[in-house]
Design a protein around this motif. Structure first.
Motif, mmCIF file in Angstrom:
data_model
loop_
_atom_site.group_PDB
_atom_site.id
_atom_site.type_symbol
_atom_site.label_atom_id
_atom_site.label_comp_id
_atom_site.label_asym_id
_atom_site.label_seq_id
_atom_site.Cartn_x
_atom_site.Cartn_y
_atom_site.Cartn_z
ATOM 1 N N HIS A 31 0.855 -1.199 0.000
ATOM 2 C CA HIS A 31 0.000 0.000 0.000
ATOM 3 C C HIS A 31 0.888 1.245 0.000
ATOM 4 N N ILE A 32 1.493 1.479 -1.169
ATOM 5 C CA ILE A 32 2.445 2.579 -1.342
ATOM 6 C C ILE A 32 1.966 3.446 -2.495
ATOM 7 N N ALA A 33 2.005 4.754 -2.302
ATOM 8 C CA ALA A 33 1.514 5.686 -3.320
ATOM 9 C C ALA A 33 2.258 5.516 -4.641
ATOM 10 N N PRO A 34 1.513 5.419 -5.748
ATOM 11 C CA PRO A 34 2.150 5.324 -7.065
ATOM 12 C C PRO A 34 2.891 6.613 -7.408
ATOM 13 N N ILE A 35 4.067 6.481 -7.960
ATOM 14 C CA ILE A 35 4.855 7.642 -8.367
ATOM 15 C C ILE A 35 5.024 7.563 -9.875
ATOM 16 N N ALA A 36 4.305 8.426 -10.581
ATOM 17 C CA ALA A 36 4.401 8.450 -12.039
ATOM 18 C C ALA A 36 3.814 9.759 -12.544
ATOM 19 N N GLU A 37 4.377 10.250 -13.613
ATOM 20 C CA GLU A 37 3.851 11.456 -14.271
ATOM 21 C C GLU A 37 3.249 11.117 -15.624
ATOM 22 N N VAL A 38 3.654 9.962 -16.178
ATOM 23 C CA VAL A 38 3.140 9.519 -17.474
ATOM 24 C C VAL A 38 2.846 8.025 -17.401
ATOM 25 N N ASP A 39 2.012 7.535 -18.330
ATOM 26 C CA ASP A 39 1.697 6.118 -18.402
ATOM 27 C C ASP A 39 2.953 5.308 -18.708
ATOM 28 N N GLN A 40 3.046 4.137 -18.088
ATOM 29 C CA GLN A 40 4.175 3.244 -18.339
ATOM 30 C C GLN A 40 3.683 1.799 -18.354
ATOM 31 N N ASP A 41 4.139 1.035 -19.341
ATOM 32 C CA ASP A 41 3.926 -0.404 -19.362
ATOM 33 C C ASP A 41 5.221 -1.054 -18.906
ATOM 34 N N LEU A 42 5.142 -1.848 -17.844
ATOM 35 C CA LEU A 42 6.318 -2.461 -17.237
ATOM 36 C C LEU A 42 6.248 -3.976 -17.420
ATOM 37 N N PRO A 43 7.384 -4.681 -17.344
ATOM 38 C CA PRO A 43 7.351 -6.143 -17.477
ATOM 39 C C PRO A 43 6.462 -6.824 -16.426
ATOM 40 N N GLY A 44 6.407 -6.255 -15.228
ATOM 41 C CA GLY A 44 5.627 -6.859 -14.157
ATOM 42 C C GLY A 44 4.393 -6.068 -13.778
ATOM 43 N N GLY A 45 3.979 -5.135 -14.641
ATOM 44 C CA GLY A 45 2.800 -4.350 -14.290
ATOM 45 C C GLY A 45 2.596 -3.158 -15.184
#
Length: 133
Positions: A31-45
C-alpha cells in the motif's frame, strides 16, 4: 524409488501452491503511493496517470470491487488511496493495484507479486477498469 520421487514432486507442487494462496499480504509493503507522471507499461505491471476529476477514485472503487476475486488490502476512498488484491482463478497468484486520487488526477499502479512478467494481465485489468469509467 520412482514412487518416492513422484510423491516428493507432488508435495512440492502442493506446498508451493499453498504458499502462493496463503502467503500474507503486508499493507506496509504493497500500500504505497504510485509515483508516475506519465503512463508506463512495465514487465511486471503498469502505471497509469489519468485526469478523472475529483470523483475518479470513488468511481474506480465501485468498478474494482465488482471485479471477480478482488478485495481491498488497505485504504479507502476517504483516505484518497486504496490497494486492491486480485487473484488468478486457478492458482491464486496475487496482483496488487494501488490507486491514488491526487487532485483531479488518478494514479494507478498494478503489479505482480510472484515472477518477473505478468504477460499483460495487469495492463488489461487496469485499462479495462479505466474503460468502464
Amino acid at each position: 524409488m520412482k514412487r518416492m520421487v513422484l510423491w516428493a514432486v507432488i508435495a512440492l507442487v502442493l506446498g508451493l501452491g499453498a504458499y502462493i494462496r496463503l502467503a500474507p499480504s503486508a499493507p506496509a509493503q504493497w500500500h504505497i503511493a504510485p509515483i508516475a507522471e506519465v503512463d508506463q507499461d512495465l514487465p511486471g505491471g503498469v502505471l497509469r496517470v489519468v485526469a478523472t476529476g475529483p470523483e475518479g477514485l470513488q468511481k474506480l472503487d465501485r468498478i474494482a470491487r465488482a471485479t471477480p476475486r478482488t478485495s481491498v488490502l488497505a485504504g479507502s476512498v476517504d483516505e484518497g488511496m486504496i490497494t486492491y488484491v486480485t487473484r488468478t482463478k486457478w492458482i491464486g497468484f496475487p496482483d496488487y493495484t494501488t490507486v491514488q486520487q491526487d487532485g483531479d488526477t488518478l494514479r494507478i499502479h498494478g503489479r505482480l507479486r510472484f515472477g518477473r512478467r505478468d504477460f499483460g494481465v495487469n495492463k488489461a485489468r487496469v485499462d479495462g477498469w479505466l474503460k468502464q469509467m
